[in-house]
Structure formats: C-alpha cells, structure tokens
Design an enzyme around this catalytic site. Structure first.
Site, PDB file in Angstrom:
ATOM      1  N   GLU A 197       0.859  -1.183   0.000  1.00 56.82           N
ATOM      2  CA  GLU A 197       0.000   0.000   0.000  1.00 56.82           C
ATOM      3  C   GLU A 197       0.889   1.224   0.000  1.00 56.82           C
ATOM      4  OE1 GLU A 197      -3.781   2.207   2.091  1.00 56.82           O
ATOM      5  OE2 GLU A 197      -2.952   0.437   3.070  1.00 56.82           O
ATOM      6  N   CYS A 253      -6.400   1.537   1.904  1.00 55.13           N
ATOM      7  CA  CYS A 253      -7.311   2.675   1.913  1.00 55.13           C
ATOM      8  C   CYS A 253      -7.097   3.629   0.758  1.00 55.13           C
ATOM      9  CB  CYS A 253      -7.192   3.402   3.248  1.00 55.13           C
ATOM     10  SG  CYS A 253      -7.763   2.434   4.661  1.00 55.13           S
ATOM     11  N   ASN A 271     -11.985  -2.563  -0.970  1.00 56.24           N
ATOM     12  CA  ASN A 271     -11.063  -2.822   0.130  1.00 56.24           C
ATOM     13  C   ASN A 271     -11.740  -2.536   1.461  1.00 56.24           C
ATOM     14  OD1 ASN A 271      -8.338  -2.942   1.606  1.00 56.24           O
ATOM     15  ND2 ASN A 271      -9.046  -0.878   2.083  1.00 56.24           N
ATOM     16  N   GLU A 272     -11.706  -3.491   2.349  1.00 57.35           N
ATOM     17  CA  GLU A 272     -12.138  -3.309   3.742  1.00 57.35           C
ATOM     18  C   GLU A 272     -13.483  -2.588   3.829  1.00 57.35           C
ATOM     19  OE1 GLU A 272      -9.975  -1.012   7.074  1.00 57.35           O
ATOM     20  OE2 GLU A 272      -8.903  -2.916   6.915  1.00 57.35           O
TER      21      GLU A 272
END
Length: 661
Positions: free
Chosen positions: A30, A236, A370-371
């Site tokens: 990331e 994120c 994502n998440e």
C-alpha cells in the site's frame, strides 16, 4: 533453564494430510509511509511536474520542493503557470526568467522530505525534462548533483534548449562521490527565459536496471520474501476520501508525462504521528498498474489488484456512487482484465503491448473493494460479480469481510455470503490485534465452513499498543504471528492466502506502524516480523503431515494432549520436490523445550538434518539500522535424526527442521 514439561510430537505419515495452498504466503503493498514516491519508486525529484496542490485550496503548493538560486548580482524570477501546458493531464509548468546573470542563476530541488537523496561514486543517473525556449535563441543549461551546504558539485551535464515547442531532453550524470543528502540544481547559462516540466532524475541502477524503475535494495528485500502473490495498490488508497481521490487504474498507465497526479489520503494531518510529516505526500502515478504488474513478474508473484467498488472510505466520508452510475467502475474491472491478459486485437491489451510488454501478465485474481462492509457494499459487490463473471468466469473474485476479525460487521458479512447467489471465490479478512490475540487464535480456522468462500488474510499484524506511534516491531509480535501461522498453515485447504500489512515504511515519515520493512535514503532492514514471513514462505511443503502433540510433566508423569495454544505450536509438511519433512515449531516459552519427535510410517530417514532458527533473548528485542540482523535466520546442521529422536527448542524461538527422507 529447561521447561519442566517434556513434549512428544508424533508426525503421522501413514495418513495423508491436506494439500497446502501454494499461494499461502504473499505480500501487500500500500502506498502508505512514503512507500511509493520517495520510497520504492526510484525518482529522486520531488514534485517533478509542478502539480502538487493544497487539498484545502488555501495555499499554492505548486513550487513545493523547489527554490530559486542566484548570487547577489544576478536576478531570476520563477513562476508556475499553465497557459500552454505540456498536456491536459499535466497543466502546470515552471517559467524561468533570468533578467540579469553575473555568476549564478538557477533552481534547486531539495528531494523528498527536503532530505535530499543518495548518490554513489561511479554510478550514473538518468536526467530528463521537457523544455522550451521562450525567445528565439537557444538556451544552455547545466544540470548538476551537488552538496546543498557547500555547493560542491558531484556530477553535471549540459543541455541546449532549442525552439519554442515542448521537447524532451535527456542526458546522463556521472557521480564522482558518495553522498547521502545530495540535491539537484539546474543552472541557466544565459540571460533569457524558458519553460520546463517533468524534471526527472533516476539512478540507472534500479531493480533489473529498468529505466525509470524501482529502488533496487527495496525490491530485493521484497523478492527475498519469496511472495507467492502481491496485493496492490492498497488498502485505503483504493477507496480515497473523495470521488476525485478514488484510485482509478487507468490514470496510472501509459506515457509518464500523461499521468495525472493524485493526492495521497495518508498526507492528511489526522494521520501525522508525533515528529513525522506527510504534507508533501502525493501519488505521481509513476508507480502505476503497469509497474505493479512488472514488479510482480520480477519477484515471481501473482498479481492481486484491488479496485474501487464505487465507495470511498467508510471510516470517514463514506461516499457512494449511485447504483445507476456503477457502469464505468465495472468497466474499469473488465478493462483491467483485458489490459493484463488481452492480445493485440483488444483495445486494452494493445495498450499494454505499446508500453513494452507483449506477453500477457496472466491476471487471475481481483479484489472488489477494500475493507468495506454493510448492505451498501453487499449490493454493489453482487452487481460487480454478475457483470465480471459473465465475461470472465475464470477470474477469481475477492470480497471483503470488513475491517475486523469479529463483531457485528464481520458476522453480517458471513451471513450475507451464506445467502447470496454471487459467492466470491475468496473473502478478505483483516485483523490488527494484540500478540495475545494471535496466540489465542491459532485454531481460528479449524471449524470454518468449507462451503463458503476461501479465506484471504489480506492484512494482519500484531500490535503492542492501541497508540500507533508506540507500537513496536519487536520479537513478541513476530513470535505471536509465527504461532498463529502454524494454525493457518494447517488450515490452508481453506485459508489460501495471507499477507502482513503494511509492507514498507520510511523512517521519520510514517503514518502507521508496525511495518514489515523499514528504510531511509540509503539503508533498509527487515524486522523480526519480516524474517518470520521469509522463513515460513521459503519453507512451504506440499501437504500437511498430521501431528499429535503431547506433553508429560516430569514431576508427576501426567500426560495431556496439547491444543496447540500452549507453549509449543507446530505445523509439519512434506516437500515432494526435495523429499523432505518440514517441521515448523514455535516456542512461546521463556524456557527451552525438549521434545521427542516420532516419525510414524517412515524408517528411511537420513541421520542429519538442517535447522533454521529465529530467536531472541528478550521479547522486546528489535532489529535496527545499527543492528539490522539481530533477529534473523541462523542455519545449522543437526544430527541424531531417526524415526524417533530428541530435539531441544530454544526459548522464544521459531525453528524450522528440514529432515531428509
């Protein structure tokens, strides 16, 4: 000191165990902690295209990292303008007007974090920029690498700027010194004016010597992990904090000068830790999807890209693209598959080939969001799933179980997966927990429903504190993760993939810790957690060997079965290629543990074996720049091996025994 318990470990080779996922251990990249620009992306010039901006719209940041340079008698003015830009994605450029020249007039770039950059004696650096002369006469410039304090020049080259049309100029600079905080300076040799853009300086010595490539030492550390896959680009950053900030892969491919810069959501003040700064954290997208695919190829990892599902970060604004406007986001996924796998007859496959990669990248996995969690996500995932599987039924899709390992949001995700017809191939679980949680959850996956999607542990790490800047990459965290991974490995018929997070962190400029690999301008070291990942990934068998672990108290001769949540945690497998037993053992105790190891069903065992040991005197021990391998693999032979033999495991240790059949 020796543990009062004597363990008996039986490896039952008469019973065939589960097949181990060859994709089990991977890595997750990331763009956080200056992992991308200023990190693994080897560009040395900060704000090379003059496109930095204040996301609050208050300050003019377009000159961030740049300064004008002149002696007292010379006069120079610089201004960022956009009247006649290089292209529509790169609208800003620097106008330089030298009104009077006595000795020195030019511009200086201070490098990322205003800390300069490393140069090495005898190495060459590729310089390039787009430029044009504002007047009719040619403009001579000198480009240099030098000491910011003394002005001493360590390397230079000259260029002649001709004509009033944008043109790319390139040259090499040879360094005659090794210096850790060098700066770039461009001197104008005549009284004139000119425009410049995309000012770039790269070491020639990138990984695999790729032009405009990646920092060699960081990629080598990543390759040495032997990751089976690489998940990218987040995290994120995929979600973003606004519609404009969402990560869109199409912005990151093609001509570097055509890629539109984006601000990095980790630059925000709320993420800045004490004595750290990330105001200048942007994504030039020089490290884009094409480069990510090349990186996967270079390190032998399957690419696992994660794409936006039409949602920004739910921890913050939680913006939603309406259901009726999802088509372009779905098309992004379809086009990415074509870009990675298509041939010259396809629109996006042709774009890949034009970039220089004729053969397809062989994309097999894609993460959808994502998440993310909740009904808004479930509804969007189902729409994506139907559309993608209709065109590419063999692509394996990864859904999200949310942001944590348990609780309402996690439970709702699994309830949805049970009832939905659009079942993903894998579900991405994330957990950042205490070391105690990891040792208490070794058997977490023993009773997972095998009819549901396979598990991808996309992000995990043991945290020693709830306060981010107090968390440590110490041996306690690494040891607990190793214990947990023994349970993961024994359930790798269902847990197919796992990756620690985050991967990289630049010292002094991180927004999150702990992290797997730490670096600065000139150095890099792996944490104890890194070496646990490396040892587990580099010693992965083909099938699990069923084990029975018993311990007897030497004081009262009592015997009990271990639940593997005690002091000794084990996982055994067979490596068919080498015809070796691989035994992983984690001793969580502060004392040595002696174990009788019985190999049931095999008698043809070589008398000597090899051991790989990670250990520390204290749980608080860490690796540092000064002692980067304090906790790292110790390799040695051991003898006395047979169908039954005794081995003593060091305190606070991770041991891999390779036993030859």
């Amino acid at each position: 000191m020796e543990n009062k318990n004597l363990y008996t470990l039986t490896l039952n080779m008469e019973t065939e165990g589960i097949k181990i996922s060859p994709m089990l251990y991977g890595a997750f990249f990331e763009d956080i902690n200056f992992a991308g620009d200023g990190g693994i992306y080897a560009e040395l010039i900060k704000n090379r295209s003059f496109e930095y901006f204040d996301i609050n719209g208050v300050l003019d940041e377009r000159l961030m990292g740049w300064e004008k340079l002149s002696d007292k008698e010379s006069e120079i003015e610089i201004e960022v303008v956009s009247d006649a830009p290089l292209n529509e994605n790169n609208i800003n450029y620097l106008h330089i007007d030298v009104k009077k020249l006595e000795n020195i007039a030019g511009i200086k770039n201070l490098g990322f974090n205003n800390a300069g950059f490393l140069i090495k004696n005898g190495e060459k650096y590729d310089f390039s920029m787009f430029a044009r002369a504002s007047l009719d006469k040619d403009v001579k410039v000198i480009v240099t690498i030098q000491n910011n304090d003394t002005g001493e020049i360590y390397g230079q080259a000259s260029l002649s700027i001709k004509g009033n049309q944008w043109r790319k100029y390139e040259t090499e600079i040879l360094s005659n010194n090794t210096f850790n905080n060098a700066v770039f300076v461009l001197y104008v040799e005549t009284e004139t004016s000119l425009d410049i853009d995309m000012v770039s300086l790269f070491p020639k010595n990138t990984f695999n010597n790729r032009k405009n490539g990646l920092r060699a030492d960081l990629v080598q550390f990543l390759k040495d992990l032997k990751p089976a896959f690489l998940r990218f680009p987040g995290g994120c950053v995929v979600e973003g904090r606004s519609y404009e900030n969402m990560y869109r892969w199409k912005d990151t491919i093609g001509d570097i000068s055509q890629r539109k810069i984006n601000w990095n959501r980790w630059q925000l003040k709320e993420y800045q830790l004490p004595n750290q700064n990330s105001d200048e954290y942007f994504q030039s997208y020089g490290l884009g999807f094409y480069e990510y695919f090349l990186l996967c190829e270079d390190i032998g990892a399957e690419p696992v890209p994660v794409l936006n599902v039409g949602m920004t970060c739910q921890w913050h604004e939680g913006l939603l693209v309406s259901i009726g406007e999802l088509d372009e986001y779905i098309q992004d996924v379809l086009d990415l598959i074509e870009y990675a796998n298509g041939d010259e007859t396809t629109v996006w496959g042709k774009k890949r080939i034009e970039s220089g990669h004729v053969e397809p990248f062989g994309l097999k996995y894609i993460g959808i969001g994502n998440e993310q969690w909740g009904e808004d996500y479930f509804e969007r995932y189902e729409i994506f799933h139907k559309a993608i599987k209709k065109v590419y039924p063999d692509i394996k899709l990864i859904t999200s179980a949310g942001w944590t390992s348990d609780g309402k949001d996690f439970d709702n995700a699994y309830k949805w997966m049970k009832k939905t017809e659009e079942k993903a191939d894998l579900v991405d679980e994330h957990f950042y927990k205490s070391p105690e949680w990891f040792t208490q959850n070794i058997n977490r996956y023993d009773n997972y429903n095998r009819k549901l999607p396979k598990v991808f542990i996309g992000e995990y790490a043991a945290h020693t504190s709830a306060v981010i800047h107090e968390r440590r990459n110490n041996w306690e965290t690494a040891l607990s993760e190793a214990a947990f991974l023994t349970g993961v490995e024994k359930n790798s018929d269902h847990v197919l993939m796992a990756s620690y997070a985050p991967l990289l962190a630049k010292s002094g400029y991180s927004q999150w810790q702990p992290d797997l690999i730490w670096f600065n301008n000139s150095e890099v070291y792996g944490t104890p957690n890194y070496y646990v990942q490396q040892v587990f990934a580099n010693n992965l068998g083909d099938k699990i060997i069923p084990t029975i672990l018993e311990k007897s108290n030497v004081l009262d001769n009592s015997v009990c079965k271990s639940s593997d949540t005690d002091d000794l945690c084990v996982a055994a497998s067979i490596d068919n290629e080498t015809n070796q037993i691989i035994l992983k053992a984690v001793n969580l105790s502060c004392e040595k543990i002696k174990s009788v190891i019985k190999i049931k069903g095999k008698n043809n065992i070589a008398p000597c074996g090899n051991s790989i040991i990670l250990k520390a005197e204290k749980l608080s021990d860490e690796n540092t720049y000064e002692n980067p391998t304090k906790i790292s693999p110790i390799i040695k032979a051991f003898d006395g091996v047979g169908s039954e033999f005794t081995y003593e495991f060091d305190k606070y240790s991770v041991t891999v025994l390779r036993i030859q059949l």
